[in-house]
Design an enzyme around this catalytic site. Sequence first.
Site, short mmCIF file in Angstrom:
data_model
loop_
_atom_site.label_atom_id
_atom_site.label_comp_id
_atom_site.label_asym_id
_atom_site.label_seq_id
_atom_site.Cartn_x
_atom_site.Cartn_y
_atom_site.Cartn_z
N GLU A 115 -6.98 -1.17 -15.83
CA GLU A 115 -7.47 -1.52 -14.49
C GLU A 115 -8.24 -0.35 -13.87
O GLU A 115 -9.29 -0.53 -13.25
CB GLU A 115 -6.28 -1.89 -13.59
CG GLU A 115 -6.66 -2.32 -12.20
CD GLU A 115 -6.87 -3.83 -12.06
OE1 GLU A 115 -7.37 -4.23 -11.02
OE2 GLU A 115 -6.53 -4.57 -12.99
N SER A 160 -3.93 -11.54 -10.56
CA SER A 160 -4.43 -12.20 -11.77
C SER A 160 -4.88 -11.16 -12.79
O SER A 160 -4.68 -11.32 -13.99
CB SER A 160 -5.59 -13.14 -11.42
OG SER A 160 -6.62 -12.45 -10.75
N ASP A 171 1.65 -3.78 -9.77
CA ASP A 171 1.21 -5.09 -10.23
C ASP A 171 1.52 -5.29 -11.71
O ASP A 171 2.11 -6.29 -12.12
CB ASP A 171 -0.28 -5.27 -9.98
CG ASP A 171 -0.62 -5.28 -8.50
OD1 ASP A 171 0.31 -5.27 -7.68
OD2 ASP A 171 -1.82 -5.27 -8.17
N HIS A 204 0.83 -1.22 0.00
CA HIS A 204 0.00 0.00 0.00
C HIS A 204 0.86 1.27 0.00
O HIS A 204 0.47 2.29 0.56
CB HIS A 204 -0.98 0.01 1.18
CG HIS A 204 -2.17 -0.86 0.96
ND1 HIS A 204 -3.24 -0.50 0.17
CD2 HIS A 204 -2.46 -2.11 1.39
CE1 HIS A 204 -4.13 -1.46 0.15
NE2 HIS A 204 -3.68 -2.47 0.88
#
Length: 372
Positions: free
Chosen positions: A146, A113, A158, A21
Site C-alpha cells: 500500500e 477494499s 487495515d 487516525h
Amino acid sequence: MKNNYTYEVSAAGRINIIGEHIDYCGGKVLPAALSLKNRVYVRPNGTDKINLKWTTLPDEVTLDINNLESYKDLKYGNYQAGAALMWKRAGHKVIGCDMLHDCTVPFGSGLSSSAAIEVSTIAALATVAGEPFDKMEVALLAQSAEREFAGVNCGIMDQYASANGRKNHAMLLDCKEVCHTFIPVELGEYALVIINCNKPHNLAESKYNERRAETEAALEILKKVRSISCLADLSAEEFYKNMHLLDGKVKDRARHVVEECRRVDLAVKAMQTGDIKGLGKLLNESHASLRDLYEVTGKELDALAEAAQRHPACAGSRMTGAGFGGCTVSLVKKSGLDDFKQKVAAQYKQKTGYDCKIYDAEIADGITVKKL
C-alpha cells in the site's frame, strides 16, 4: 467459471468501531473484519505470468513475475502487483497462476477494499505455491505494498484486521507493539449498521498524508519535553500540560490523537461491561473530534452521522475509516432498525441530494482458504 480454479482464498474488509487516525501514531484501535470480502479464485498455470481477471470488470491484465516493479501505474492490477512484489522480495516463492478476483467490499467506502485485495493476493500466492503463511507477515507485507505502490503512508490497522479478524470479535490492536487481543462483540438488543455516504474517497489524493505530517510535527516538538516515541505514549493529562508548545492545526491534530486513544480504552471497558449507551456516547464524541479537530469528515459524512444520532433507536454514530467520504458506523436498537434505515436515508437524501447505501454485514473471520 469459478469451478475451474484450485483454491478460493479470501480476506476481509474491515470496520473500525473506534480509534480513528491513531494507528500511525502508535495508538490502540478497535477494528473488526467484515463478511464483505475480496475472494481470489486461483490455479497454477505453469508459466512465469500472473493472469488477472475480475468478476466486476471486463479487463484482463497479465503481470510478468520477473518485472513486478514496473506495474505501479496500472489502473487495475497495481495492488496485486505490489502485493506479489513484496511477497517475492521477502524471499517467498511466486509461481505463475491465474487469478479471478471477486470483491464485495465497496471501493472508496472506507472499509479497506485495498487491504482486502492486498492480503488475499498474498495469501493466494502462498497457497497456490504450496507455502504456509504467517498472517502477521502477510499483513506487514500488504502494508508495504500500500505504501510503495499506492503511495498511501498508511498504518498497520487495515491489513492487520483484514488478515487476523475473528468471527463475532473486535480486536484491540496495539499499533506500536503490533499485537492484539480479541474482544467479544456482544451488543445485546443493538446491532452495528454500516452506511456508505456514496462519496468515494481516494486516500493518495486526499489530505491523509498531510495529516500524518502534522502529527509527526507535533511529535517532534513534544519529544523535546517528554520521553515518548509516538503521540499515543502521552496521556491526555500530560498532553494538556504541554499543548501550549503547539500551535494551530498541529495542536488540534495532536489533541484528537491523544483524546481518541483515551476513548478507545473507555470503549473496550464499555463493551466488556455491556454499557452500550456509554459506547454510543464515545462514538459520537469520536465523530465530533474527527470533524472539528482532525477535519476529515466533510458535509456528507456529517449529514449521515447527524441523521443517525438524531434517531431515537441510535445509541451513537461516527465516521469510520480515513474519512473524506466513505462510511459511518452506528449502534442501533434492533427493534428500531427498519425505521432507522428509512429515516436516515430520507434525511440524508434531503440534505445532500443523493442516496446512501446501507450494508448488511456481519463480523467475520479474516483470511480463509478453501480447496475447490
